[in-house]
Design an enzyme around this catalytic site. Structure first.
Site, PDB file in Angstrom:
ATOM      1  CE1 TYR A 109       4.175  -6.531   3.136  1.00 61.79           C
ATOM      2  CE2 TYR A 109       3.439  -8.814   3.132  1.00 61.79           C
ATOM      3  CZ  TYR A 109       3.530  -7.579   2.513  1.00 61.79           C
ATOM      4  OH  TYR A 109       2.982  -7.395   1.271  1.00 61.79           O
ATOM      5  CG  ASP A 151      -2.127   0.882   1.087  1.00 63.56           C
ATOM      6  OD1 ASP A 151      -2.372   1.376  -0.022  1.00 63.56           O
ATOM      7  OD2 ASP A 151      -2.826   1.094   2.095  1.00 63.56           O
TER       8      ASP A 151
END
Length: 302
Positions: free
Chosen positions: A124, A60
């Site tokens: 992540y 994002d």
């Protein structure tokens, strides 16, 4: 006639300047995604085809990457053999100029290879700095690259207990953000890793005072939209005493995005995509293709 090849590239970027990893919507003037800049850089190599990247992980706006990946096809004239991986990396980094995007490595892969669907796992890491009342109190190397909290301590034991509840195959509807594909993509995901471990500043040995850092690491084959930031926000809320471990379990079991408490989603700036892993066998060219590439490269000065 032309020479065509499919390439897999790994690349890193600082996310605050870009509208996410993939192409920015045409109606958002002034914004570009990382993919836009990569395709511009590839276009300067003068391919015969219109190049379109398939990005493995759609991070994002504001999210960073140390290793995202994408594949693309590149066609050259018959007298121009396919680029070697080393030359491709050098050329693309040169064409990217001052952008905060860098190619770290490249591989020539089979024509049916797909960067998104062949990925075996994605990792992540979310970075948190403690005892920081304002972003200006961080070293410049950390600016917009971590979530700075005023809290001097977190209940790490409770955070680890809560993180263990997230591991496994389950419905993560409560940890997905509303998006256009919410009715298409299954909320059932398998989270292989969820850990809370000490981290460090990028300049820990040189800054004038020590800053406590923590890193939350998550590994899965794929994630839902904003799932990692919402899991991080919930775990930090547990560490702050805003949520109990049973309350987090209740949120998970509710399987409803509306059950997720408002105002606790972790900001994008502390999130890093650190790995996208593939099977070596999926990336390997056939023996015939490898021999053709060796012959072509041996006769080329490009």
């Amino acid at each position: 006639m032309h020479n065509g090849a499919r390439y897999l590239i790994f690349f890193q970027y600082i996310g605050k300047k870009y509208r996410g990893a993939v192409k920015a919507p045409s109606n958002q003037l002034g914004w570009k995604g990382v993919q836009d800049h990569l395709e511009d850089a590839i276009g300067k190599l003068k391919p015969l085809n219109t190049v379109s990247l398939s990005v493995s992980s759609r991070t994002d706006t504001g999210v960073n990457a140390l290793s995202n990946s994408a594949h693309f096809d590149l066609q050259r004239r018959k007298d121009k053999p396919p680029f070697t991986a080393e030359i491709l990396v050098e050329a693309l980094n040169f064409n990217l100029g001052a952008e905060q995007i860098r190619i770290t490595r490249a591989h020539r892969v089979p024509d049916d290879f797909h960067a998104r669907f062949r990925a075996q796992s994605r990792t992540y890491v979310y970075r948190i700095a403690l005892g920081i009342s304002h972003n200006s109190k961080l070293p410049l190397t950390e600016s917009d690259l971590c979530w700075n909290l005023r809290d001097k301590k977190l209940d790490v034991g409770a955070m680890r207990e809560a993180a263990a509840l997230l591991v496994g195959t389950q419905d993560f509807s409560s940890f997905r953000a509303v998006s256009s594909d919410i009715h298409i993509i299954s909320p059932l995901k398998t989270l292989d890793v969820a850990t809370v471990e000490p981290g460090s500043s990028f300049v820990s040995a040189h800054f004038h005072r020590e800053i406590p850092f923590w890193e939350l690491t998550f590994t899965a084959r794929s994630f839902l939209y904003k799932q990692v930031r919402r899991m991080t926000g919930a775990l930090v809320a547990v560490g702050r005493g805003q949520l109990s471990v049973p309350q987090l379990q209740g949120i998970l079991e509710a399987r409803d995005s509306l059950s997720y408490p408002r105002g606790i989603v972790a900001p994008a700036r502390g999130l890093f995509l650190t790995r996208v892993d593939y099977k070596e066998t999926d990336m390997q060219l056939s023996q015939q293709t490898s021999e053709e590439q060796f012959t072509s490269n041996g006769n080329s000065e490009d």
